[in-house]
Design a protein around this motif. Structure first.
Motif, PDB file in Angstrom:
ATOM      1  N   LEU A 198      -5.218   0.776   8.862  1.00 36.94           N
ATOM      2  CA  LEU A 198      -4.120   1.135   9.760  1.00 36.94           C
ATOM      3  C   LEU A 198      -4.207   0.447  11.118  1.00 36.94           C
ATOM      4  O   LEU A 198      -3.263   0.503  11.904  1.00 36.94           O
ATOM      5  N   SER A 200      -3.929  -2.544  11.582  1.00 34.39           N
ATOM      6  CA  SER A 200      -2.884  -3.580  11.609  1.00 34.39           C
ATOM      7  C   SER A 200      -1.513  -3.011  11.953  1.00 34.39           C
ATOM      8  O   SER A 200      -0.575  -3.761  12.199  1.00 34.39           O
ATOM      9  N   GLN A 201      -1.387  -1.686  11.970  1.00 36.21           N
ATOM     10  CA  GLN A 201      -0.074  -1.059  12.154  1.00 36.21           C
ATOM     11  C   GLN A 201       0.163  -0.568  13.576  1.00 36.21           C
ATOM     12  O   GLN A 201       1.106   0.180  13.826  1.00 36.21           O
ATOM     13  N   GLY A 235      -3.327  -5.860   6.066  1.00 37.59           N
ATOM     14  CA  GLY A 235      -2.025  -6.011   6.704  1.00 37.59           C
ATOM     15  C   GLY A 235      -2.046  -7.098   7.760  1.00 37.59           C
ATOM     16  O   GLY A 235      -3.050  -7.793   7.958  1.00 37.59           O
ATOM     17  N   THR A 372       5.927  -2.930   0.037  1.00 40.84           N
ATOM     18  CA  THR A 372       4.511  -2.580   0.172  1.00 40.84           C
ATOM     19  C   THR A 372       3.675  -3.382  -0.828  1.00 40.84           C
ATOM     20  O   THR A 372       4.207  -3.931  -1.798  1.00 40.84           O
ATOM     21  N   ALA A 380      -2.313   1.597   4.560  1.00 42.75           N
ATOM     22  CA  ALA A 380      -1.237   1.255   5.505  1.00 42.75           C
ATOM     23  C   ALA A 380       0.119   1.426   4.833  1.00 42.75           C
ATOM     24  O   ALA A 380       1.086   1.906   5.441  1.00 42.75           O
ATOM     25  N   MET A 384       3.333   3.864   5.782  1.00 38.72           N
ATOM     26  CA  MET A 384       4.669   3.272   5.977  1.00 38.72           C
ATOM     27  C   MET A 384       5.660   3.972   5.041  1.00 38.72           C
ATOM     28  O   MET A 384       6.768   4.343   5.437  1.00 38.72           O
ATOM     29  N   CYS A 425       6.490  -3.412   5.278  1.00 42.35           N
ATOM     30  CA  CYS A 425       7.598  -3.534   6.223  1.00 42.35           C
ATOM     31  C   CYS A 425       8.798  -2.739   5.715  1.00 42.35           C
ATOM     32  O   CYS A 425       8.849  -2.347   4.558  1.00 42.35           O
ATOM     33  N   SER A 436       4.782  -4.387   9.763  1.00 42.48           N
ATOM     34  CA  SER A 436       3.373  -4.122  10.068  1.00 42.48           C
ATOM     35  C   SER A 436       3.198  -3.244  11.302  1.00 42.48           C
ATOM     36  O   SER A 436       2.160  -3.328  11.975  1.00 42.48           O
ATOM     37  N   ILE A 437       4.199  -2.438  11.622  1.00 42.68           N
ATOM     38  CA  ILE A 437       4.048  -1.400  12.641  1.00 42.68           C
ATOM     39  C   ILE A 437       4.703  -0.162  12.053  1.00 42.68           C
ATOM     40  O   ILE A 437       5.898  -0.168  11.773  1.00 42.68           O
ATOM     41  N   ILE A 438       3.944   0.891  11.841  1.00 40.02           N
ATOM     42  CA  ILE A 438       4.520   2.103  11.273  1.00 40.02           C
ATOM     43  C   ILE A 438       5.326   2.800  12.357  1.00 40.02           C
ATOM     44  O   ILE A 438       4.777   3.141  13.420  1.00 40.02           O
TER      45      ILE A 438
END
Length: 458
Positions: A198, A200-201, A235, A372, A380, A384, A425, A436-438
Motif C-alpha cells: 500500500l 505505492s498508493q 504497484g 487490478t 493494494a 482499491m 486504477c 495508484s492512489i486509493i
C-alpha cells in the motif's frame, strides 16, 4: 568456492560483483510444483517445506522466501480471511472498522499465536536443509498494510481527518513488525523483507508524514539484529522511491509498474540495492519460456552498472506460472551469455485478442471500471476495489461497476487498448480518475457525482 547466497550477501553489502543474484518470489506458486494448492502450503508445514525444497531444486536461487503471506499477522489480530486455492488469502473483516481504539501492546503476537508456530518450524528446517547455500527471506507485513488490514478503507480518510490516530495505529503496527522480525531472525532468516504494497498508493508527502518514522525504526531494528533488510512494494511506487531510500533499507524491491532503470539511478545515489521487476502476468504467466529469457536478458543489458542489482519477479509469483518460464529466467540470470546466444533469432509472437470497449460517449449510466492485478491476491488492489465497492453500495443502481483482473489475457488486451499503464486504477466513464492512489470515500463519491451530472446534462 563461493556459495550462491554469498553473491546475494555481497550485493546487499553493496560490493562490486561479477554476476547478478536471482531471487524467485515463489509464494503459493511453490505449491504448484508439488501438487498442492495455495491454502495447503499456507496452512500445512509439511507441504510448505516440501514445496520450498522443490523451488530450491528447480529454480537454483541465490535467495528465496520461506512464506509469502501478508495476512499472517492480521489473522492473529482478529481479521477474518477469505481463502482461495490459487492465491494467498485476503482480508474479509477489519476489527478496528468501527472504533478508533488502539490495540493494547499486550496483543502483539507471540511465537505461539496463529500460524507462527508452523512458519517458524519450516524456517528452522529450511535453514538446516539449504541455509548453507541459499539466503533465506522472512517476509513480514509492513506497518501501513497491517494498519489497513485492521482499520479497513477508512484509514485513507483518517490520514486527512485524524492524523494522531493514524500515527498511533502505525506505532502499534511497527511494534508488531519488530517482534515478528525477532522471531524470524531467531529462526534463521538472513534477510527480512518488510512487504508493504500500500506504500505505492499514497503520496510522497503522506509517506514522509506517516511512514518515514515507522520504516526507519524497522530497518534500524533489523540491522541491530544483524540481518539484512529489504523494502518490498507493489504497484506504481515511482514517486516514493526516494523517500523509501531515506528510511535506509539495505535493498528495495519493485514491480513492473516501476521503471527499474530509472529507479536504480535513485537507489544508486543512496547506495541501496534494488530488485525486480519481471512482469508477473504478461510475461511470467502468459509468456513463453523464450519471452521470459528475452525479457531478463534485455533488462540486464539495459542496466550498465550491475552493482546493487537483484533480478526477481515483480512481486509474489502467480500460482499458475509455467514451471519452464521460471527455469528459463533462472538460466538467463545464471548463464546470460549462453542464453543471449540461444535467443538471438527470437521473434515475439503477438496474440490477436479482440476487445470491444464500451461506447463511452453514449453511456446511459455512469460506468466505474476498476483495473487490478487481482483484488483477491494483491493487497493494494483489494483496497482499491474496496473503495469502489463502498461507492457502489452508496450509489446502487445509479452506476455500473466492473473489475478487470490483469491475470486474464483478454484484460491485458483491454488495458493495452485503453492505454492503462499502472495498476490498480479506476476509470469513470472511460476517463482515468485514480491511478495508484486509493481515493478516500469522499473523493471517489465526488468524482462519480460529477460523472453522473455530465451524463444527465446530455
Amino acid at each position: 568456492m563461493s556459495k550462491p547466497k554469498d553473491l546475494l550477501f555481497a550485493t546487499l553489502r553493496h560490493e562490486a560483483t561479477n554476476a547478478v543474484p536471482w531471487v524467485p518470489f515463489a509464494g503459493v506458486h511453490a505449491g504448484k510444483l508439488v501438487g498442492y494448492d495455495a491454502t495447503e502450503v499456507l496452512t500445512d508445514g509439511e507441504k510448505l517445506y516440501k514445496a520450498l525444497m522443490e523451488v530450491n531444486k528447480l529454480y537454483k536461487p541465490n535467495g528465496q522466501p520461506v512464506v509469502f503471506d501478508l495476512q499472517i499477522e492480521a489473522e492473529i489480530l482478529g481479521c477474518e480471511l477469505v481463502w482461495t486455492k490459487d492465491g494467498p488469502p485476503s482480508v474479509k473483516t477489519h476489527p478496528l472498522e468501527d472504533t478508533t481504539d488502539i490495540p493494547c501492546k499486550c496483543t502483539v503476537p507471540t511465537k505461539e499465536d496463529g500460524r507462527l508456530p508452523m512458519v517458524l518450524d519450516v524456517m528452522r528446517r529450511m535453514k538446516v536443509a539449504v541455509g548453507d547455500t541459499t539466503a533465506l527471506y522472512g517476509l513480514i507485513c509492513g506497518p501501513f498494510t497491517l494498519a489497513s488490514h485492521l482499520r479497513g478503507n477508512d484509514i485513507f480518510m483518517d490520514m486527512f481527518d485524524d492524523e494522531d490516530y493514524v500515527h498511533n495505529l502505525l506505532d502499534y503496527c511497527t511494534e508488531v513488525g519488530k517482534k515478528i522480525c525477532e522471531y524470524y531472525i531467531e529462526a534463521g532468516m538472513d534477510i527480512i523483507a518488510v512487504v508493504d504494497p500500500l506504500v505505492s498508493q499514497v503520496s510522497s508527502d503522506h509517506f514522509e508524514e506517516f511512514l518515514s518514522k515507522p520504516f526507519t525504526e524497522l530497518f534500524d531494528h533489523i540491522r541491530n539484529l544483524k540481518a539484512f533488510s529489504s523494502f518490498f512494494v507493489c504497484g506504481n511506487a515511482t514517486r516514493n522511491i526516494e523517500v523509501m531510500c531515506k528510511t535506509n533499507p539495505d535493498s528495495i524491491s519493485v514491480d513492473e509498474n516501476v521503471d527499474l532503470v530509472k529507479a536504480k539511478e535513485i537507489t544508486d545515489r543512496y547506495n541501496i540495492a534494488i530488485g525486480g521487476n519481471i512482469p508477473l502476468t504478461s510475461v511470467m504467466l502468459h509468456g513463453t519460456q523464450q519471452d521470459n529469457m528475452k525479457y531478463v536478458i534485455d533488462l540486464m543489458d539495459k542496466i550498465e552498472n550491475k552493482k546493487n542489482l537483484i533480478i526477481a519477479p515483480g512481486c509474489d509469483m502467480p500460482f499458475d506460472i509455467p514451471v519452464e518460464n521460471t527455469i528459463g529466467i533462472a538460466q538467463a540470470v545464471l548463464q546470460p551469455d549462453d542464453v543471449r546466444e540461444m535467443i538471438k533469432n527470437y521473434v515475439a509472437v503477438q496474440e490477436d485478442i479482440q476487445v470491444d470497449l464500451p461506447d463511452y460517449d453514449h453511456l446511459e449510466k455512469t460506468l466505474v471500471e476498476v483495473f487490478t492485478l487481482d483484488s483477491l491476491t494483491c493487497a493494494a488492489c483489494t483496497y482499491m476495489m474496496g473503495a469502489a465497492n463502498v461507492a457502489k453500495e452508496h450509489f446502487g443502481d445509479a452506476i455500473d461497476m466492473v473489475e478487470y483482473k490483469f491475470t486474464k489475457k483478454e484484460n491485458i488486451a483491454r488495458c493495452v487498448k485503453m492505454g492503462v499503464t499502472n495498476l490498480p486504477c479506476i476509470y469513470i466513464n472511460g476517463k482515468l480518475k485514480f491511478s495508484s492512489i486509493i481515493p478516500s470515500k469522499d473523493e471517489l463519491q465526488t468524482a462519480i457525482e460529477t460523472a453522473i451530472a455530465e451524463i444527465n446534462s446530455k
